[in-house]
Design a protein around this motif. Structure first.
Motif, PDB file in Angstrom:
ATOM      1  N   LYS A  42      47.789 -14.442  20.424  1.00 36.25           N
ATOM      2  CA  LYS A  42      46.988 -13.790  19.380  1.00 36.25           C
ATOM      3  C   LYS A  42      47.531 -14.141  18.001  1.00 36.25           C
ATOM      4  O   LYS A  42      46.771 -14.434  17.080  1.00 36.25           O
ATOM      5  N   TYR A  43      48.839 -14.094  17.887  1.00 34.27           N
ATOM      6  CA  TYR A  43      49.454 -14.382  16.591  1.00 34.27           C
ATOM      7  C   TYR A  43      49.142 -15.815  16.162  1.00 34.27           C
ATOM      8  O   TYR A  43      48.728 -16.066  15.039  1.00 34.27           O
ATOM      9  N   ASP A  44      49.362 -16.744  17.083  1.00 35.20           N
ATOM     10  CA  ASP A  44      49.142 -18.156  16.747  1.00 35.20           C
ATOM     11  C   ASP A  44      47.704 -18.419  16.330  1.00 35.20           C
ATOM     12  O   ASP A  44      47.427 -19.137  15.374  1.00 35.20           O
ATOM     13  N   PHE A  45      46.781 -17.789  17.050  1.00 36.08           N
ATOM     14  CA  PHE A  45      45.368 -17.981  16.745  1.00 36.08           C
ATOM     15  C   PHE A  45      45.041 -17.377  15.393  1.00 36.08           C
ATOM     16  O   PHE A  45      44.317 -17.970  14.581  1.00 36.08           O
ATOM     17  N   LEU A  46      45.606 -16.194  15.142  1.00 34.43           N
ATOM     18  CA  LEU A  46      45.324 -15.501  13.892  1.00 34.43           C
ATOM     19  C   LEU A  46      45.796 -16.332  12.696  1.00 34.43           C
ATOM     20  O   LEU A  46      45.074 -16.525  11.726  1.00 34.43           O
TER      21      LEU A  46
END
Lengths: 192, 260
Positions: A181-185
């Motif tokens: 999620k973090y990487d995508f965000l």
């Protein structure tokens, strides 16, 4: 004796545990003979007259005979004629601990609505749950009436939540999800 | 004046919902020209309705005109229902605090999501849903940092971030390990603890007027954090005077700083 035509799954499981031996083949002899054999093997502490008086209704009950007999056996031998009526239930979270006791945020599970803050003495915590007692610990507090062997009494029970710990595997899954999620965000979104 | 009338386009309005009751807090702002901002969210404990959303719908605001949603921090009384507001307000940008250990914080969120799925409810569930909306639907996000103007309207009205301080971010990084440990325990819930240094305080500028919205920001002995840091180091508030101050932390004494 209370007539009970339907047993919960919990009852069936519990009483299967208690019931020692039974010759299921005796079912073929009919219910009366089956019960008679149980009485004669002294698993029931009732007389034949009591049996005829109390168990005649069983002839009209549909269901697994061993389950019914299990239940009767357990009731008679272990006095497990227990019913409980919970009138009020809260979910609590320990928010403060001091010398005398603790405070908890209480969520009313019976009536809903807003939360309350309660102050409790330490003896409110069951000895068996002392290890669970810490800041943030979740517990359930139930109040009601219980009938044991036809005697009615009030009860107030506290149980601290004891769910199994999150496994390493689940932790890794959570970590991977979080990282994903973090990487995508960070990579995919515009920042104003 | 009927509080449930929608303000006209030339009227700025700040609506405080819940603030003193102890069950939650939200601020709904009309910046003029039908530009709206929502700060935080909570639910009516009896009806379960999301109060800022209910208010906007009651005064017949087109939710497409909500420009910004700020999540000041992730405590229960400020976050419940915020994901539904974010979902309903399709054009809104989501604002939250970004810090260096954000990646680790997402691990903590991942544990919260696991708990929410399998075990117990968690306030991180709301935050997770907002992140999912951002990732899945390309919704916009803006991170808070001190003196950053996160919204500026055509009429030059806007919102500037005042906190949290950099020192707070650094300290939070160290606390994250403890948070993750608690997050991993299904039989414990995180407790909102003072001081709420991570809370986002904001400065609203509307024409010649300013409004200071304190969220749950508290005072501290460390001058590099909390209100002391804002007074000392924030450029946005230097040489301005606010005509409105939303008292921090539901009126708690820990939100009072004389120099403010």
């Amino acid at each position: 004796m209370t007539q009970n035509n339907s047993l919960s799954q919990e009852d069936k499981f519990y009483h299967t545990d208690i019931f020692e031996t039974t010759n299921i083949n005796t079912v073929s002899r009919g219910l009366g003979d089956y019960l008679q054999s149980i009485i004669e093997s002294s698993k029931f502490d009732i007389s034949k007259a009591e049996y005829e008086d109390e168990f005649e209704y069983l002839d009209n009950i549909e269901g697994d005979i061993s389950t019914i007999v299990n239940y009767m056996f357990a009731q008679r031998t272990f006095n497990l004629n227990v019913r409980a009526l919970c009138l009020q239930k809260w979910r609590g979270i320990v928010t403060d601990i001091n010398e005398d006791g603790f405070k908890a945020k209480l969520e009313d599970l019976t009536n809903g609505g807003s939360y309350e803050i309660g102050s409790f003495k330490m003896d409110f915590v069951p000895i068996a749950d002392i290890e669970m007692f810490k800041l943030g610990a979740i517990f359930y507090w139930s109040i009601g009436f219980r009938t044991i062997n036809y005697t009615k009494e009030k009860f107030s029970e506290v149980r601290f939540q004891r769910l199994p710990q999150i496994s390493d595997e689940d932790f890794d899954i959570a970590m991977d999800k979080g990282n994903e999620k973090y990487d995508f965000l960070i990579s995919a979104n515009e920042c104003i | 004046m009927n509080v449930f009338n929608k303000p006209n386009s030339e009227t700025a309005e700040i609506t405080l919902i819940g603030t003193g009751g102890g069950y939650g807090e939200s601020v709904v702002i009309h910046l003029g020209n039908d530009d709206w901002v929502v700060i935080d969210s909570f639910k009516n404990p009896v009806t379960g309705k999301i109060l800022p959303l209910e208010y906007l719908e009651k005064i017949k605001v087109d939710l497409a005109h909500v420009r910004l949603i700020i999540c000041t921090h992730w405590h229960d009384d400020h976050i419940k229902g915020i994901s539904e507001i974010f979902e309903a307000c399709k054009n809104a940008t989501f604002c939250f605090a970004k810090f260096s250990s954000l990646k680790q914080f997402f691990v903590f969120l991942g544990l919260g999501e696991l708990k929410g799925e399998k075990l117990s409810q968690s306030c991180t569930e709301e935050f997770n849903k907002c992140i999912d909306l951002i990732n899945a639907n390309g919704r916009k996000v803006v991170y808070s940092s001190i003196d950053r103007m996160v919204l500026k309207t055509d009429s030059n009205n806007g919102i500037t971030i005042l906190s949290p301080a950099d020192a707070t971010h650094d300290k939070f990084e160290k606390k994250l390990g403890e948070l993750i440990k608690i997050g991993r325990d299904p039989n414990r819930e995180l407790l909102p603890r003072s001081p709420n240094h991570l809370s986002i305080a904001t400065l609203l500028s509307i024409g010649q007027h300013y409004a200071l919205l304190g969220a749950d920001l508290e005072i501290t002995t460390d001058k590099n954090e909390g209100w002391a840091n804002i007074i000392e180091n924030c450029n946005a508030i230097k040489s301005i005077k606010s005509s409105f101050f939303k008292i921090p932390h539901h009126g708690s004494s820990t939100g009072y700083y004389e120099l403010v």
